[in-house]
Design a protein around this motif. Structure first.
Motif, short mmCIF file in Angstrom:
data_model
loop_
_atom_site.label_atom_id
_atom_site.label_comp_id
_atom_site.label_asym_id
_atom_site.label_seq_id
_atom_site.Cartn_x
_atom_site.Cartn_y
_atom_site.Cartn_z
N LEU A 1 -26.19 -40.36 1.43
CA LEU A 1 -25.13 -39.54 0.83
C LEU A 1 -23.80 -39.86 1.49
N ARG A 2 -22.75 -39.90 0.67
CA ARG A 2 -21.39 -39.96 1.21
C ARG A 2 -20.74 -38.62 0.92
N PHE A 3 -20.42 -37.90 2.00
CA PHE A 3 -19.74 -36.62 1.84
C PHE A 3 -18.25 -36.86 1.63
N LEU A 4 -17.68 -36.19 0.65
CA LEU A 4 -16.26 -36.35 0.34
C LEU A 4 -15.51 -35.18 0.97
N TYR A 5 -14.82 -35.48 2.07
CA TYR A 5 -14.14 -34.42 2.83
C TYR A 5 -12.94 -35.06 3.52
N ASP A 6 -11.76 -34.45 3.33
CA ASP A 6 -10.52 -35.06 3.82
C ASP A 6 -10.16 -34.74 5.26
N GLY A 7 -10.68 -33.63 5.78
CA GLY A 7 -10.25 -33.17 7.11
C GLY A 7 -10.82 -34.01 8.24
#
Length: 350
Positions: A133-139
Protein backbone atom coordinates in the motif's frame (compact mmCIF):
# COMPACT_ATOMS: atom_id res chain seq x y z
CA UNK A 1 9.50 -35.48 13.11
CA UNK A 2 6.15 -35.16 11.35
CA UNK A 3 3.50 -32.44 11.65
CA UNK A 4 0.94 -34.98 12.90
CA UNK A 5 3.08 -35.62 15.98
CA UNK A 6 2.16 -32.15 17.23
CA UNK A 7 -1.57 -32.70 17.13
CA UNK A 8 -3.61 -32.51 20.31
CA UNK A 9 -7.17 -31.49 21.09
CA UNK A 10 -7.33 -27.95 22.47
CA UNK A 11 -10.84 -26.94 23.57
CA UNK A 12 -11.61 -23.30 22.76
CA UNK A 13 -12.25 -22.47 26.41
CA UNK A 14 -8.61 -23.32 27.23
CA UNK A 15 -7.37 -20.32 25.20
CA UNK A 16 -7.00 -17.30 27.49
CA UNK A 17 -9.07 -14.33 26.33
CA UNK A 18 -7.51 -11.99 28.90
CA UNK A 19 -4.22 -11.93 30.79
CA UNK A 20 -4.17 -12.28 34.60
CA UNK A 21 -4.93 -9.07 36.54
CA UNK A 22 -1.30 -9.04 37.74
CA UNK A 23 1.24 -10.12 35.15
CA UNK A 24 3.37 -12.21 37.49
CA UNK A 25 0.44 -14.14 38.98
CA UNK A 26 -0.15 -16.39 36.00
CA UNK A 27 0.30 -20.07 36.77
CA UNK A 28 3.67 -21.60 35.94
CA UNK A 29 4.38 -25.24 35.26
CA UNK A 30 8.02 -26.18 35.89
CA UNK A 31 9.27 -29.01 33.68
CA UNK A 32 12.57 -30.68 34.55
CA UNK A 33 13.78 -31.91 31.19
CA UNK A 34 16.29 -34.45 32.49
CA UNK A 35 13.73 -36.32 34.62
CA UNK A 36 10.36 -35.24 33.20
CA UNK A 37 9.30 -34.14 36.71
CA UNK A 38 6.57 -31.45 36.81
CA UNK A 39 5.89 -28.82 39.48
CA UNK A 40 3.00 -26.35 39.71
CA UNK A 41 3.83 -22.79 40.80
CA UNK A 42 2.90 -19.16 40.28
CA UNK A 43 5.03 -17.20 37.84
CA UNK A 44 6.45 -14.87 40.49
CA UNK A 45 8.05 -17.94 42.11
CA UNK A 46 10.48 -18.12 39.18
CA UNK A 47 12.79 -16.12 41.42
CA UNK A 48 13.26 -19.21 43.63
CA UNK A 49 15.10 -21.01 40.81
CA UNK A 50 17.80 -18.40 40.13
CA UNK A 51 20.72 -16.75 41.89
CA UNK A 52 23.17 -13.90 41.55
CA UNK A 53 24.66 -13.51 38.05
CA UNK A 54 22.30 -15.96 36.41
CA UNK A 55 21.25 -14.29 33.16
CA UNK A 56 17.74 -13.74 31.75
CA UNK A 57 17.72 -12.91 28.03
CA UNK A 58 14.71 -10.84 26.90
CA UNK A 59 13.36 -9.75 23.51
CA UNK A 60 12.74 -5.99 23.75
CA UNK A 61 10.77 -5.63 20.51
CA UNK A 62 7.75 -3.31 20.71
CA UNK A 63 4.36 -4.14 19.21
CA UNK A 64 2.63 -1.45 17.15
CA UNK A 65 -1.15 -1.22 16.54
CA UNK A 66 -1.02 -3.13 13.28
CA UNK A 67 -4.69 -3.95 12.61
CA UNK A 68 -6.71 -1.24 10.82
CA UNK A 69 -10.06 -1.16 9.06
CA UNK A 70 -10.60 0.82 5.87
CA UNK A 71 -13.41 1.36 3.41
CA UNK A 72 -12.99 0.53 -0.24
CA UNK A 73 -13.75 3.35 -2.68
CA UNK A 74 -17.08 3.20 -4.52
CA UNK A 75 -18.39 0.00 -2.84
CA UNK A 76 -17.72 1.06 0.78
CA UNK A 77 -16.76 -2.56 1.60
CA UNK A 78 -15.03 -2.87 5.00
CA UNK A 79 -11.51 -4.21 4.55
CA UNK A 80 -9.16 -5.32 7.30
CA UNK A 81 -5.61 -4.14 6.70
CA UNK A 82 -2.86 -5.72 8.79
CA UNK A 83 0.36 -3.69 8.66
CA UNK A 84 3.38 -5.98 8.47
CA UNK A 85 6.30 -3.62 7.97
CA UNK A 86 7.15 -0.20 6.66
CA UNK A 87 9.02 -0.55 3.37
CA UNK A 88 9.82 3.08 2.61
CA UNK A 89 9.11 5.93 5.08
CA UNK A 90 9.52 8.69 2.48
CA UNK A 91 7.09 7.13 0.00
CA UNK A 92 4.76 5.90 2.80
CA UNK A 93 4.97 2.34 1.44
CA UNK A 94 3.84 -0.55 3.67
CA UNK A 95 3.79 -4.30 3.28
CA UNK A 96 0.30 -5.39 4.43
CA UNK A 97 -2.19 -8.25 4.50
CA UNK A 98 -5.77 -7.57 3.47
CA UNK A 99 -8.93 -9.46 4.30
CA UNK A 100 -11.03 -10.32 2.35
CA UNK A 101 -8.18 -10.51 -0.18
CA UNK A 102 -10.40 -11.37 -3.14
CA UNK A 103 -11.95 -7.87 -3.09
CA UNK A 104 -8.69 -5.95 -3.42
CA UNK A 105 -6.83 -5.33 -6.69
CA UNK A 106 -3.96 -3.11 -7.81
CA UNK A 107 -5.22 0.45 -8.18
CA UNK A 108 -7.96 0.14 -5.56
CA UNK A 109 -8.14 2.94 -3.01
CA UNK A 110 -8.95 2.54 0.69
CA UNK A 111 -10.06 5.25 3.11
CA UNK A 112 -9.28 5.17 6.82
CA UNK A 113 -10.68 7.09 9.78
CA UNK A 114 -14.19 8.41 10.43
CA UNK A 115 -13.62 11.22 7.96
CA UNK A 116 -11.57 9.18 5.50
CA UNK A 117 -8.68 11.57 6.08
CA UNK A 118 -6.02 8.93 5.36
CA UNK A 119 -6.15 7.32 1.96
CA UNK A 120 -4.08 4.46 0.56
CA UNK A 121 -3.66 2.99 -2.89
CA UNK A 122 -2.82 -0.63 -3.66
CA UNK A 123 0.29 -0.60 -5.86
CA UNK A 124 1.44 -4.24 -5.79
CA UNK A 125 0.21 -7.77 -5.13
CA UNK A 126 3.03 -9.70 -3.49
CA UNK A 127 1.17 -12.89 -2.45
CA UNK A 128 -2.41 -14.15 -2.54
CA UNK A 129 -3.19 -12.14 0.61
CA UNK A 130 -0.27 -9.70 0.70
CA UNK A 131 -0.25 -6.25 -0.85
CA UNK A 132 1.91 -3.14 -0.96
CA UNK A 133 0.00 0.00 0.00
CA UNK A 134 1.07 3.57 -0.66
CA UNK A 135 -0.49 5.91 1.87
CA UNK A 136 -1.29 9.35 0.46
CA UNK A 137 -0.48 11.86 3.18
CA UNK A 138 1.17 15.27 2.81
CA UNK A 139 2.32 15.98 6.37
CA UNK A 140 5.59 15.05 8.09
CA UNK A 141 6.36 11.35 8.55
CA UNK A 142 6.10 11.46 12.37
CA UNK A 143 2.68 13.07 12.15
CA UNK A 144 1.54 10.52 9.55
CA UNK A 145 2.68 7.60 11.70
CA UNK A 146 0.97 9.03 14.77
CA UNK A 147 -2.30 9.38 12.88
CA UNK A 148 -1.97 5.94 11.29
CA UNK A 149 -1.31 4.26 14.65
CA UNK A 150 -4.20 6.15 16.25
CA UNK A 151 -6.48 4.32 13.79
CA UNK A 152 -5.00 0.92 14.59
CA UNK A 153 -5.71 -1.60 17.31
CA UNK A 154 -3.68 -4.25 19.12
CA UNK A 155 -2.87 -7.10 16.70
CA UNK A 156 -4.23 -9.94 18.83
CA UNK A 157 -4.17 -13.29 17.01
CA UNK A 158 -7.51 -14.33 15.51
CA UNK A 159 -7.82 -17.33 17.82
CA UNK A 160 -8.44 -14.92 20.74
CA UNK A 161 -12.11 -14.74 19.86
CA UNK A 162 -13.35 -11.47 21.30
CA UNK A 163 -13.38 -7.83 20.18
CA UNK A 164 -10.09 -6.00 20.74
CA UNK A 165 -10.21 -3.45 23.55
CA UNK A 166 -8.15 -0.22 23.91
CA UNK A 167 -6.43 -1.75 26.98
CA UNK A 168 -5.01 -4.53 24.80
CA UNK A 169 -2.26 -2.27 23.44
CA UNK A 170 -0.79 -2.16 26.95
CA UNK A 171 -1.68 -5.74 27.85
CA UNK A 172 -0.09 -7.08 24.64
CA UNK A 173 3.23 -5.35 25.32
CA UNK A 174 6.09 -6.36 27.57
CA UNK A 175 7.00 -3.79 30.21
CA UNK A 176 10.53 -3.55 28.78
CA UNK A 177 9.50 -3.12 25.11
CA UNK A 178 11.51 -0.37 23.41
CA UNK A 179 12.35 -1.15 19.76
CA UNK A 180 9.23 -0.82 17.62
CA UNK A 181 8.64 -3.33 14.86
CA UNK A 182 6.64 -6.35 16.07
CA UNK A 183 3.15 -7.30 14.96
CA UNK A 184 2.76 -9.77 17.80
CA UNK A 185 4.14 -9.79 21.32
CA UNK A 186 6.95 -12.05 22.51
CA UNK A 187 4.33 -13.60 24.79
CA UNK A 188 6.58 -15.24 27.40
CA UNK A 189 7.78 -11.79 28.39
CA UNK A 190 4.25 -10.64 29.23
CA UNK A 191 4.53 -12.40 32.61
CA UNK A 192 7.27 -10.11 33.92
CA UNK A 193 6.02 -7.26 36.10
CA UNK A 194 8.02 -4.25 37.23
CA UNK A 195 7.87 -5.57 40.80
CA UNK A 196 9.21 -8.99 39.79
CA UNK A 197 12.04 -7.52 37.74
CA UNK A 198 12.98 -5.25 40.64
CA UNK A 199 13.13 -8.28 42.95
CA UNK A 200 15.27 -10.12 40.39
CA UNK A 201 17.58 -7.11 40.19
CA UNK A 202 17.91 -6.98 43.99
CA UNK A 203 18.82 -10.68 43.96
CA UNK A 204 21.66 -9.86 41.52
CA UNK A 205 20.21 -11.56 38.45
CA UNK A 206 21.59 -10.08 35.21
CA UNK A 207 19.39 -8.96 32.29
CA UNK A 208 20.41 -9.07 28.63
CA UNK A 209 18.27 -7.66 25.81
CA UNK A 210 18.20 -8.53 22.13
CA UNK A 211 15.62 -7.57 19.51
CA UNK A 212 13.66 -9.84 17.21
CA UNK A 213 10.65 -8.26 15.53
CA UNK A 214 8.00 -10.98 15.82
CA UNK A 215 6.06 -11.39 12.59
CA UNK A 216 2.77 -13.04 11.74
CA UNK A 217 4.64 -16.24 10.91
CA UNK A 218 4.61 -16.85 14.67
CA UNK A 219 0.97 -17.95 14.37
CA UNK A 220 0.96 -19.19 10.79
CA UNK A 221 -0.09 -22.82 10.54
CA UNK A 222 2.32 -25.43 9.24
CA UNK A 223 0.83 -27.22 6.25
CA UNK A 224 3.47 -29.82 5.34
CA UNK A 225 3.67 -33.21 7.05
CA UNK A 226 7.43 -33.41 6.48
CA UNK A 227 8.78 -30.65 8.75
CA UNK A 228 12.05 -30.42 6.83
CA UNK A 229 10.03 -28.86 3.99
CA UNK A 230 8.46 -26.10 6.12
CA UNK A 231 9.73 -22.55 5.42
CA UNK A 232 9.65 -20.04 8.26
CA UNK A 233 8.92 -16.37 7.54
CA UNK A 234 12.02 -14.21 7.92
CA UNK A 235 12.16 -11.92 10.94
CA UNK A 236 14.53 -9.04 11.55
CA UNK A 237 16.82 -9.30 14.56
CA UNK A 238 19.60 -7.40 16.31
CA UNK A 239 22.06 -8.74 18.88
CA UNK A 240 24.35 -6.00 20.16
CA UNK A 241 27.69 -6.15 21.93
CA UNK A 242 26.26 -5.40 25.39
CA UNK A 243 23.90 -8.37 25.15
CA UNK A 244 26.76 -10.65 24.00
CA UNK A 245 29.02 -9.47 26.82
CA UNK A 246 26.41 -10.18 29.53
CA UNK A 247 25.49 -13.61 28.13
CA UNK A 248 29.09 -14.69 27.51
CA UNK A 249 30.17 -13.54 30.96
CA UNK A 250 27.38 -15.70 32.39
CA UNK A 251 28.50 -18.69 30.30
CA UNK A 252 32.14 -18.23 31.36
CA UNK A 253 31.11 -18.02 35.02
CA UNK A 254 29.07 -21.23 34.84
CA UNK A 255 25.79 -19.40 35.50
CA UNK A 256 22.34 -20.27 34.18
CA UNK A 257 21.25 -18.63 30.93
CA UNK A 258 17.46 -18.32 30.66
CA UNK A 259 15.87 -17.70 27.26
CA UNK A 260 12.63 -15.78 27.76
CA UNK A 261 10.58 -17.16 24.90
CA UNK A 262 10.95 -18.92 21.57
CA UNK A 263 12.06 -15.74 19.78
CA UNK A 264 15.03 -15.39 22.13
CA UNK A 265 15.95 -19.05 21.54
CA UNK A 266 15.80 -18.61 17.75
CA UNK A 267 17.79 -15.38 17.90
CA UNK A 268 20.53 -16.87 20.08
CA UNK A 269 20.74 -20.02 17.96
CA UNK A 270 21.04 -17.81 14.88
CA UNK A 271 23.81 -15.68 16.42
CA UNK A 272 25.80 -18.41 18.20
CA UNK A 273 29.43 -18.82 17.18
CA UNK A 274 31.47 -22.01 16.68
CA UNK A 275 32.73 -21.59 20.25
CA UNK A 276 29.14 -21.74 21.63
CA UNK A 277 29.27 -18.08 22.59
CA UNK A 278 26.87 -15.35 21.50
CA UNK A 279 28.08 -13.12 18.63
CA UNK A 280 26.87 -9.70 17.49
CA UNK A 281 24.30 -9.95 14.71
CA UNK A 282 22.18 -7.64 12.59
CA UNK A 283 20.00 -9.07 9.85
CA UNK A 284 17.20 -11.54 9.22
CA UNK A 285 16.58 -15.08 10.32
CA UNK A 286 14.21 -17.79 9.12
CA UNK A 287 15.66 -20.44 11.42
CA UNK A 288 13.18 -23.24 12.08
CA UNK A 289 13.88 -25.33 15.17
CA UNK A 290 12.14 -28.67 15.69
CA UNK A 291 13.19 -31.98 17.30
CA UNK A 292 15.83 -33.26 17.38
CA UNK A 293 17.98 -30.15 17.89
CA UNK A 294 21.06 -29.43 19.97
CA UNK A 295 20.82 -26.04 21.70
CA UNK A 296 24.06 -24.17 22.35
CA UNK A 297 23.51 -21.36 24.85
CA UNK A 298 20.37 -21.44 27.02
CA UNK A 299 20.02 -23.98 29.83
CA UNK A 300 16.50 -22.87 30.76
CA UNK A 301 13.55 -21.42 28.89
CA UNK A 302 10.34 -19.57 29.74
CA UNK A 303 7.54 -20.27 27.27
CA UNK A 304 3.74 -20.08 27.06
CA UNK A 305 1.47 -23.01 26.26
CA UNK A 306 1.18 -23.11 22.48
CA UNK A 307 -1.44 -24.22 19.99
CA UNK A 308 -1.42 -27.58 18.17
CA UNK A 309 0.74 -27.80 15.03
CA UNK A 310 2.50 -24.50 15.83
CA UNK A 311 6.20 -23.92 15.19
CA UNK A 312 6.33 -22.54 18.76
CA UNK A 313 5.28 -25.94 20.12
CA UNK A 314 7.88 -27.63 17.91
CA UNK A 315 10.68 -25.45 19.28
CA UNK A 316 9.45 -26.06 22.84
CA UNK A 317 9.50 -29.83 22.21
CA UNK A 318 13.01 -29.56 20.74
CA UNK A 319 14.18 -27.88 23.92
CA UNK A 320 12.27 -29.79 26.60
CA UNK A 321 12.26 -33.17 24.84
CA UNK A 322 9.32 -34.31 22.70
CA UNK A 323 7.94 -36.90 25.14
CA UNK A 324 8.38 -34.59 28.15
CA UNK A 325 6.66 -31.64 26.51
CA UNK A 326 3.73 -33.56 25.04
CA UNK A 327 3.17 -35.20 28.43
CA UNK A 328 3.35 -31.77 30.12
CA UNK A 329 0.69 -30.53 27.70
CA UNK A 330 -1.61 -33.42 28.69
CA UNK A 331 -1.11 -32.43 32.33
CA UNK A 332 -1.73 -28.75 31.46
CA UNK A 333 -5.05 -29.59 29.82
CA UNK A 334 -6.11 -31.76 32.75
CA UNK A 335 -5.07 -29.10 35.31
CA UNK A 336 -6.81 -26.30 33.38
CA UNK A 337 -3.77 -24.25 32.41
CA UNK A 338 -4.57 -21.51 29.91
CA UNK A 339 -3.05 -21.46 26.41
CA UNK A 340 -1.98 -18.71 24.00
CA UNK A 341 -0.24 -15.31 24.45
CA UNK A 342 -2.48 -14.32 27.38
CA UNK A 343 -2.21 -17.75 28.97
CA UNK A 344 -0.01 -19.41 31.58
CA UNK A 345 3.72 -20.12 31.50
CA UNK A 346 6.04 -23.08 31.46
CA UNK A 347 9.58 -22.92 32.83
CA UNK A 348 11.81 -25.65 31.39
CA UNK A 349 14.91 -26.35 33.48
CA UNK A 350 17.60 -29.07 33.47
Amino acid sequence: MKLSQFKFKLPEEKIALYPPLHRDEARMMVLHRTTGKIEHKLFKQILDYYDEHDVFVFNDTKVFPARLYGLKEKTGARIEVFLLRELNPELRLWDVLVDPARKIRIGNKLFFGDDGSIMAEVIDNTTSRGRTLRFLYDGPHDEFKRQLYALGEAPLPKFIKRPTEPEDMERFQTIYARNEGAVTAPASGLHFSRELMKRMEIKGIDFAFLTMHCGLGTFRSTDVEDLTKHKMDSEQMFVEKECCDIVNRGIDGGHKIVAVGTTVQRAMETAVGADNRLKEFEGWTNKFIFPPYQFHIANAMVVNFQLPYSTLLMLTAAYGGYENVMNAYKVALKEDYKFGPYGDAMLIVD
